[in-house]
Design a protein around this motif. Structure first.
Motif, PDB file in Angstrom:
ATOM      1  N   MET A   1       0.840  -1.179   0.000  1.00  0.00           N
ATOM      2  CA  MET A   1       0.000   0.000   0.000  1.00  0.00           C
ATOM      3  C   MET A   1       0.886   1.244   0.000  1.00  0.00           C
ATOM      4  O   MET A   1       2.035   1.201   0.376  1.00  0.00           O
ATOM      5  CB  MET A   1      -0.900  -0.048   1.233  1.00  0.00           C
ATOM      6  N   LEU A   2       0.302   2.341  -0.383  1.00  0.00           N
ATOM      7  CA  LEU A   2       1.028   3.603  -0.435  1.00  0.00           C
ATOM      8  C   LEU A   2       1.260   4.154   0.970  1.00  0.00           C
ATOM      9  O   LEU A   2       0.505   3.864   1.898  1.00  0.00           O
ATOM     10  CB  LEU A   2       0.215   4.628  -1.222  1.00  0.00           C
ATOM     11  N   SER A   3       2.282   4.963   1.082  1.00  0.00           N
ATOM     12  CA  SER A   3       2.596   5.586   2.368  1.00  0.00           C
ATOM     13  C   SER A   3       1.500   6.593   2.722  1.00  0.00           C
ATOM     14  O   SER A   3       0.833   7.144   1.835  1.00  0.00           O
ATOM     15  CB  SER A   3       3.941   6.295   2.294  1.00  0.00           C
ATOM     16  N   PRO A   4       1.322   6.847   4.004  1.00  0.00           N
ATOM     17  CA  PRO A   4       0.328   7.850   4.425  1.00  0.00           C
ATOM     18  C   PRO A   4       0.592   9.232   3.818  1.00  0.00           C
ATOM     19  O   PRO A   4      -0.345   9.965   3.518  1.00  0.00           O
ATOM     20  CB  PRO A   4       0.475   7.888   5.955  1.00  0.00           C
ATOM     21  N   GLU A   5       1.871   9.548   3.612  1.00  0.00           N
ATOM     22  CA  GLU A   5       2.210  10.853   3.022  1.00  0.00           C
ATOM     23  C   GLU A   5       1.701  10.951   1.584  1.00  0.00           C
ATOM     24  O   GLU A   5       1.180  11.985   1.169  1.00  0.00           O
ATOM     25  CB  GLU A   5       3.726  11.079   3.047  1.00  0.00           C
ATOM     26  N   LYS A   6       1.864   9.863   0.834  1.00  0.00           N
ATOM     27  CA  LYS A   6       1.403   9.880  -0.561  1.00  0.00           C
ATOM     28  C   LYS A   6      -0.118   9.926  -0.629  1.00  0.00           C
ATOM     29  O   LYS A   6      -0.686  10.621  -1.476  1.00  0.00           O
ATOM     30  CB  LYS A   6       1.943   8.672  -1.317  1.00  0.00           C
ATOM     31  N   LEU A   7      -0.789   9.183   0.245  1.00  0.00           N
ATOM     32  CA  LEU A   7      -2.255   9.226   0.272  1.00  0.00           C
ATOM     33  C   LEU A   7      -2.736  10.626   0.641  1.00  0.00           C
ATOM     34  O   LEU A   7      -3.700  11.134   0.042  1.00  0.00           O
ATOM     35  CB  LEU A   7      -2.796   8.198   1.265  1.00  0.00           C
ATOM     36  N   ALA A   8      -2.065  11.246   1.592  1.00  0.00           N
ATOM     37  CA  ALA A   8      -2.429  12.612   1.980  1.00  0.00           C
ATOM     38  C   ALA A   8      -2.237  13.565   0.807  1.00  0.00           C
ATOM     39  O   ALA A   8      -3.059  14.461   0.579  1.00  0.00           O
ATOM     40  CB  ALA A   8      -1.608  13.062   3.188  1.00  0.00           C
ATOM     41  N   LYS A  31      -1.601  12.479 -11.508  1.00  0.00           N
ATOM     42  CA  LYS A  31      -1.766  11.317 -12.376  1.00  0.00           C
ATOM     43  C   LYS A  31      -0.797  10.199 -11.975  1.00  0.00           C
ATOM     44  O   LYS A  31      -1.178   9.028 -11.889  1.00  0.00           O
ATOM     45  CB  LYS A  31      -1.547  11.710 -13.836  1.00  0.00           C
ATOM     46  N   ALA A  32       0.451  10.558 -11.707  1.00  0.00           N
ATOM     47  CA  ALA A  32       1.457   9.560 -11.313  1.00  0.00           C
ATOM     48  C   ALA A  32       1.103   8.923  -9.969  1.00  0.00           C
ATOM     49  O   ALA A  32       1.218   7.701  -9.800  1.00  0.00           O
ATOM     50  CB  ALA A  32       2.836  10.209 -11.240  1.00  0.00           C
ATOM     51  N   LEU A  33       0.656   9.723  -9.016  1.00  0.00           N
ATOM     52  CA  LEU A  33       0.276   9.199  -7.704  1.00  0.00           C
ATOM     53  C   LEU A  33      -0.936   8.281  -7.807  1.00  0.00           C
ATOM     54  O   LEU A  33      -0.984   7.219  -7.170  1.00  0.00           O
ATOM     55  CB  LEU A  33      -0.015  10.337  -6.725  1.00  0.00           C
ATOM     56  N   ARG A  34      -1.904   8.663  -8.611  1.00  0.00           N
ATOM     57  CA  ARG A  34      -3.093   7.818  -8.798  1.00  0.00           C
ATOM     58  C   ARG A  34      -2.722   6.492  -9.445  1.00  0.00           C
ATOM     59  O   ARG A  34      -3.226   5.442  -9.064  1.00  0.00           O
ATOM     60  CB  ARG A  34      -4.138   8.539  -9.650  1.00  0.00           C
ATOM     61  N   GLU A  35      -1.841   6.542 -10.420  1.00  0.00           N
ATOM     62  CA  GLU A  35      -1.394   5.320 -11.099  1.00  0.00           C
ATOM     63  C   GLU A  35      -0.668   4.404 -10.115  1.00  0.00           C
ATOM     64  O   GLU A  35      -0.881   3.189 -10.102  1.00  0.00           O
ATOM     65  CB  GLU A  35      -0.494   5.698 -12.271  1.00  0.00           C
ATOM     66  N   GLU A  36       0.172   4.986  -9.274  1.00  0.00           N
ATOM     67  CA  GLU A  36       0.885   4.210  -8.259  1.00  0.00           C
ATOM     68  C   GLU A  36      -0.105   3.584  -7.276  1.00  0.00           C
ATOM     69  O   GLU A  36       0.024   2.425  -6.883  1.00  0.00           O
ATOM     70  CB  GLU A  36       1.870   5.123  -7.517  1.00  0.00           C
ATOM     71  N   TYR A  37      -1.123   4.362  -6.879  1.00  0.00           N
ATOM     72  CA  TYR A  37      -2.149   3.860  -5.973  1.00  0.00           C
ATOM     73  C   TYR A  37      -2.902   2.693  -6.598  1.00  0.00           C
ATOM     74  O   TYR A  37      -3.111   1.653  -5.962  1.00  0.00           O
ATOM     75  CB  TYR A  37      -3.123   4.980  -5.599  1.00  0.00           C
TER      76      TYR A  37
END
Length: 81
Positions: A1-8, A31-37
């Motif tokens: 799962m993604l880090s809490p910082e990235k989700l924030a 877009k990059a963060l959503r793709e990673e998620y």
């Protein structure tokens, strides 16, 4: 799962997009963060589904053959490799 910082950060960018809009750099970051998620989510879901064993009310294993083969390859549920 993604880090809490990235989700924030994903949530922060979504909120900013609704209120004032995003710059081109922020849109690319979002877009990059959503793709990673999504990649992490799909991987977790695949892992969860591959670990399932389906049993009917009589207690008979009715797991689909395709899933049984994946479980065999991974050594899950005591299925022979």
């Amino acid at each position: 799962m993604l880090s809490p910082e990235k989700l924030a950060r994903i949530n922060e960018l979504a909120k900013k997009k609704k209120s004032e809009g995003l710059t081109d750099v922020e849109e690319k970051e979002q877009k990059a963060l959503r793709e990673e998620y999504l990649t992490a989510f799909r991987g977790g879901m695949r892992h969860h589904i591959e670990g399932m064993k389906i049993v009917d009310p009589e207690g008979t294993d009715v797991t689909p053959d395709k899933l049984k083969e994946i479980q065999r390859q991974k050594g899950l549920h005591g299925r022979d490799a």
